[in-house]
Scaffold this motif. Structure first.
Motif, PDB file in Angstrom:
ATOM      1  N   UNK A 161       0.833  -1.206   0.000  1.00 53.61           N
ATOM      2  CA  UNK A 161       0.000   0.000   0.000  1.00 53.61           C
ATOM      3  C   UNK A 161       0.866   1.253   0.000  1.00 53.61           C
ATOM      4  N   UNK A 162       1.936   1.233   0.767  1.00 60.58           N
ATOM      5  CA  UNK A 162       2.835   2.380   0.828  1.00 60.58           C
ATOM      6  C   UNK A 162       3.438   2.677  -0.543  1.00 60.58           C
ATOM      7  N   UNK A 163       3.970   1.672  -1.197  1.00 62.87           N
ATOM      8  CA  UNK A 163       4.581   1.890  -2.504  1.00 62.87           C
ATOM      9  C   UNK A 163       3.543   2.231  -3.572  1.00 62.87           C
ATOM     10  N   UNK A 164       2.354   1.666  -3.472  1.00 61.23           N
ATOM     11  CA  UNK A 164       1.304   1.966  -4.440  1.00 61.23           C
ATOM     12  C   UNK A 164       0.854   3.427  -4.331  1.00 61.23           C
ATOM     13  N   UNK A 222       2.800   5.957  -3.318  1.00 57.47           N
ATOM     14  CA  UNK A 222       3.923   6.895  -3.466  1.00 57.47           C
ATOM     15  C   UNK A 222       3.900   7.555  -4.845  1.00 57.47           C
ATOM     16  N   UNK A 223       4.182   8.841  -4.862  1.00 50.30           N
ATOM     17  CA  UNK A 223       4.278   9.573  -6.126  1.00 50.30           C
ATOM     18  C   UNK A 223       5.685   9.384  -6.685  1.00 50.30           C
ATOM     19  N   UNK A 224       5.781   9.283  -7.981  1.00 51.58           N
ATOM     20  CA  UNK A 224       7.083   9.163  -8.621  1.00 51.58           C
ATOM     21  C   UNK A 224       7.748  10.530  -8.658  1.00 51.58           C
ATOM     22  N   UNK A 225       9.045  10.547  -8.456  1.00 54.68           N
ATOM     23  CA  UNK A 225       9.794  11.809  -8.530  1.00 54.68           C
ATOM     24  C   UNK A 225       9.848  12.253  -9.984  1.00 54.68           C
TER      25      UNK A 225
END
Length: 60
Positions: A42-45, A47-50
């Protein structure tokens, strides 16, 4: 972005002793519990991409 992670590059930078110690620590670590895995997913899903930024002076 700095590029993709490379185990070979990390081992080269750390040296063989540190790389081996990292392997030992990882091997001794307990397995993730299912709820921990779901939390990480869930955390990685979420996360916004830089994105590369353009300085304001260059954008004008």
């Amino acid at each position: 972005m700095a590029g993709d992670f490379s185990i070979e590059e990390a081992e080269r930078r750390l040296g063989p002793a540190a790389a081996e110690r990292a392997r030992q620590i990882a091997a001794a670590a307990p397995e993730f519990r299912p709820e921990q895995i779901e939390h990480l997913r869930a955390l990685f899903a979420s996360a916004a991409f830089a994105r590369p930024t353009v300085p304001a002076a260059d954008a004008a």
